[in-house]
Design an enzyme around this catalytic site. Structure first.
Site, short mmCIF file in Angstrom:
data_model
loop_
_atom_site.label_atom_id
_atom_site.label_comp_id
_atom_site.label_asym_id
_atom_site.label_seq_id
_atom_site.Cartn_x
_atom_site.Cartn_y
_atom_site.Cartn_z
N HIS A 145 0.81 -1.23 0.00
CA HIS A 145 0.00 0.00 0.00
C HIS A 145 0.84 1.28 0.00
O HIS A 145 0.31 2.35 -0.32
CB HIS A 145 -0.92 0.05 1.23
CG HIS A 145 -1.85 -1.10 1.35
ND1 HIS A 145 -2.81 -1.40 0.40
CD2 HIS A 145 -1.99 -2.06 2.32
CE1 HIS A 145 -3.50 -2.47 0.79
NE2 HIS A 145 -3.01 -2.90 1.94
N ASP A 211 -2.90 -11.24 -1.36
CA ASP A 211 -3.31 -10.65 -0.08
C ASP A 211 -4.81 -10.32 -0.19
O ASP A 211 -5.30 -10.00 -1.27
CB ASP A 211 -2.49 -9.36 0.11
CG ASP A 211 -2.61 -8.72 1.47
OD1 ASP A 211 -1.61 -8.73 2.21
OD2 ASP A 211 -3.69 -8.16 1.79
N HIS A 213 -6.25 -7.76 0.70
CA HIS A 213 -6.41 -6.34 0.36
C HIS A 213 -5.93 -6.05 -1.07
O HIS A 213 -5.06 -6.75 -1.58
CB HIS A 213 -5.64 -5.47 1.35
CG HIS A 213 -6.11 -5.59 2.78
ND1 HIS A 213 -5.50 -6.43 3.69
CD2 HIS A 213 -7.14 -4.99 3.43
CE1 HIS A 213 -6.14 -6.33 4.86
NE2 HIS A 213 -7.13 -5.47 4.73
N ASP A 299 -3.31 -12.95 4.92
CA ASP A 299 -4.60 -12.54 5.50
C ASP A 299 -5.77 -13.01 4.64
O ASP A 299 -6.93 -12.76 4.97
CB ASP A 299 -4.64 -11.01 5.72
CG ASP A 299 -4.21 -10.22 4.51
OD1 ASP A 299 -3.98 -10.80 3.43
OD2 ASP A 299 -4.12 -8.98 4.63
#
Ligand code: TV1
Ligand code: CA
Ligand code: ZN
Length: 366
Positions: A145, A211, A213, A299
């Site tokens: 990110h 991931d 995200h 995750d």
């Protein structure tokens, strides 16, 4: 290497810095660097750190110049200078660079950025460039990110972006030309490039992100180039960071070289693979990258403290196995993963089997 078939063993190198586990985001913060040490200790316990199995290396810390390859000078200078004690005098800058609760200023932050995150991913990419290893691993990276001038989503330096820059280094063009002295011998000419099939160096890098995200920082960094294709699978709709719509496909030269696969919560192994494998097969067939970076955020596992997918360790490892099967130099990065005992099991298992040809049965999650 190019000569490697799926029947062959892979030459793996794994980067680990014993200091990594000591960095601390704070008691309530979900990001626990200690999970990387747990993974390492599990590998040790299983006897997998044996140099006959893989090369275990300590990363070279990245220098300021390396970090500024993507990040802005003022941001890097601030990361170097700020300490937990001085941060309160610098509230304006803190806000400007998005440091605070999510991306806290903790003790040793800058050395964490230099080694734990960027240094190991850069060293790993350089190792693949050297051609002596097929697969390089940095579980402490994958902080996808972070932006050019600000921290985001528990990440300060975007190690994936820096590693991709390293894999694309243009001085390698020279070696590629030497390698392809007789360019006419290459029958299968790849699109938009002069990549030599014998070279481990690439004109094009594929970034894949499993991931839970969206890999927004990496996507944004390469959204206008066709030399890097980014593919992210993620939970979409009222979920951090909010980007990654299926209609976001890149801009100008990079149009169609960005792929987003928005998913619902609760997706299981079978559904995930029914989407992952056909998409990746097509991307590999059309794009033909010279190197792959796989962000292996854990995750996306079932029972994650922040995630909401329902993947098993086997399903997660299936993605790694599938990427490996194309026999293209592969960089594995960590990422999210917040139920830390599951993260350590997941990544330990993936290291264990990544060098092993798929017809050999190891047990467990085969
Ligand atoms: C401090 C203390 C920070 C407790 C952050 C969960 C915390 C979270 C905390 C948290 C938390 C997020 C947002 C908030 C939108 C922001 C490594 C209104 C219990 C790659 C980053 C997720 C994921 C950020 C990183 C997300 C990665 N979720 N407790 N913060 N703002 N931020 O939702 O992709 O895995 O949760
Ligand atoms: Ca993702
Ligand atoms: Zn995540």
């Amino acid at each position: 290497s190019a000569a490697c078939t799926d029947a062959g063993k892979r030459r793996v190198c794994y980067f680990y810095d014993p200091e990594m586990g000591n960095y601390y985001y704070g008691r309530d913060h979900p990001m626990k660097p200690h999970r990387v040490r747990m993974t390492h200790e599990l590998l040790h316990g299983y006897g997998l750190l044996d140099p006959r199995k893989m090369l275990v290396l300590r990363p070279e810390p990245a220098g300021d110049r390396d970090l500024c390859g993507f990040h802005s000078d003022d941001y890097v200078a601030f990361l170097r200078a700020v300490t937990p004690e001085t941060q309160l005098d610098r509230m304006g800058s803190l806000r400007r660079f998005n440091l605070g609760e999510e991306c806290p200023v903790f003790y040793g932050l800058y050395s964490y950025c230099q080694s734990y995150d960027a240094g190991a991913s850069l060293s790993a990419a350089a190792m693949l460039n050297g051609g002596s290893r097929d697969i390089a691993i940095n579980w402490s990276g994958g902080l996808h990110h972070a932006k050019k001038g600000e921290a985001s989503g528990f990440g300060y330096i975007n190690d994936a972006v820096l590693a991709i820059f390293e894999l694309l280094k243009i001085h390698e063009v020279k070696r590629r030309q030497e390698c392809c002295r007789n360019i006419l011998d290459i029958k299968d000419v790849p699109p938009r490039g002069d990549q030599c099939p014998k070279s481990t160096i690439s004109q094009r890098v594929l970034y894949v992100d499993i991931d839970v995200h969206h890999g927004d920082g990496v996507e944004e960094a390469f959204s206008t180039t066709n030399r890097v294709m980014t593919v992210s699978f993620h939970k979409y709709a009222s979920y951090f960071p909010g980007t990654g719509n299926i209609r976001d496909i890149g801009y100008s030269e990079g149009k169609y070289y960005c792929l987003n696969v928005p998913l619902d919560e609760g997706i299981d192994d079978e559904s995930y693979q029914s989407i992952f494998k056909p998409i990746i097969s097509k991307v590999m067939q059309m794009y033909r990258p010279g190197a792959i970076v796989l962000q292996c955020g854990a995750d996306s596992l079932s029972g994650d403290r922040l995630g909401c997918f329902n993947l098993s360790g086997k399903g997660h490892a299936e993605c790694v196995k599938f990427m490996r099967s194309f026999n293209v130099p592969l960089l594995l990065l960590g990422g999210g993963g917040y139920t830390i005992r599951n993260v350590a099991r997941c990544w330990c298992n993936e290291v264990c089997r990544v060098d092993t040809p798929s017809h050999i049965f190891i047990g467990g999650w085969n």
